[in-house]
Scaffold this motif. Structure first.
Motif, PDB file in Angstrom:
ATOM      1  N   ASP A 119      -0.460  38.568 -23.845  1.00  0.00           N
ATOM      2  CA  ASP A 119      -0.202  37.420 -24.820  1.00  0.00           C
ATOM      3  C   ASP A 119      -1.533  37.499 -25.708  1.00  0.00           C
ATOM      4  N   LYS A 120      -1.955  38.056 -27.006  1.00  0.00           N
ATOM      5  CA  LYS A 120      -2.979  38.297 -27.534  1.00  0.00           C
ATOM      6  C   LYS A 120      -3.630  36.978 -27.923  1.00  0.00           C
ATOM      7  N   LYS A 121      -2.702  35.751 -28.345  1.00  0.00           N
ATOM      8  CA  LYS A 121      -3.338  34.468 -28.836  1.00  0.00           C
ATOM      9  C   LYS A 121      -4.133  33.844 -27.626  1.00  0.00           C
ATOM     10  N   THR A 122      -3.368  33.595 -26.352  1.00  0.00           N
ATOM     11  CA  THR A 122      -3.589  33.129 -25.397  1.00  0.00           C
ATOM     12  C   THR A 122      -5.133  33.695 -25.003  1.00  0.00           C
TER      13      THR A 122
ATOM     14  N   GLU B  22      -7.773  32.997 -27.159  1.00  0.00           N
ATOM     15  CA  GLU B  22      -8.578  31.626 -27.088  1.00  0.00           C
ATOM     16  C   GLU B  22      -8.937  31.243 -26.036  1.00  0.00           C
TER      17      GLU B  22
ATOM     18  N   VAL C 180     -11.900  31.621 -32.579  1.00  0.00           N
ATOM     19  CA  VAL C 180     -10.858  32.673 -32.816  1.00  0.00           C
ATOM     20  C   VAL C 180     -10.498  33.032 -34.262  1.00  0.00           C
TER      21      VAL C 180
ATOM     22  N   PRO D 298      -5.549  35.944 -37.492  1.00  0.00           N
ATOM     23  CA  PRO D 298      -4.914  37.186 -37.164  1.00  0.00           C
ATOM     24  C   PRO D 298      -5.058  38.306 -38.480  1.00  0.00           C
TER      25      PRO D 298
ATOM     26  N   VAL E  75      -5.643  39.753 -32.886  1.00  0.00           N
ATOM     27  CA  VAL E  75      -6.164  38.569 -32.915  1.00  0.00           C
ATOM     28  C   VAL E  75      -7.687  38.623 -32.475  1.00  0.00           C
TER      29      VAL E  75
ATOM     30  N   TYR F 109      -7.878  41.634 -29.837  1.00  0.00           N
ATOM     31  CA  TYR F 109      -6.780  41.264 -28.853  1.00  0.00           C
ATOM     32  C   TYR F 109      -5.351  41.751 -29.490  1.00  0.00           C
TER      33      TYR F 109
ATOM     34  N   ASP G 261      -1.289  42.684 -28.452  1.00  0.00           N
ATOM     35  CA  ASP G 261      -0.022  42.683 -27.253  1.00  0.00           C
ATOM     36  C   ASP G 261       0.246  43.948 -26.917  1.00  0.00           C
TER      37      ASP G 261
END
Length: 133
Positions: A14-17, A20, A30, A33, A38, A50, A52
């Protein structure tokens, strides 16, 4: 022109998580995108992008920080109850290392990537880099 590192792609479930998580600990933002990435940008302009992915091996990223930055990052690690170690092999649980007169600590991100913050590069050969003008 000298060779410099511009970016590295970090695979994540999970690239966002993941972005972050790292940005929060390091005390940086961050980025917006960009395509499948990210980004998290370090103080010297290197971007950890990052992306996915389900199939990857772990990476290791070491961040050279000042003593004050280390204190702040280490406080966030402890506040979040993130397990940390003194050594890259996972030994020294709950300890920091003091190699070359500095301090360093390892911790895993949510994807098992082994992250590190240190105040003096191993060997001490770049110590001046930590003394920012």
């Amino acid at each position: 022109m000298s060779v410099t590192l511009d970016h590295i792609i970090i695979p994540a479930r999970d690239k966002k998580t993941s972005a972050e998580f790292l940005a929060r600990l390091l005390g940086v933002e961050v980025g917006a995108p960009m395509g499948p990435f990210v980004p998290v940008t370090t103080g010297n302009g290197v971007t950890l992008d990052y992306m996915d992915s389900e199939d990857f091996r772990w990476h290791h990223c070491a961040f050279l920080v000042s003593e004050e930055e280390f204190d702040a990052i280490f406080a966030r690690i402890k506040e979040a109850a993130i397990p940390y170690q003194a050594n890259p092999d996972g030994s020294g649980a709950g300890e920091i290392n003091r190699r070359d007169g500095g301090r360093g600590v390892y911790f895993d991100d949510p994807n098992g990537h082994r992250m590190e913050v240190l105040t003096v590069p191993y060997g001490g050969w770049k110590q001046a880099k930590t003394e920012r003008a």
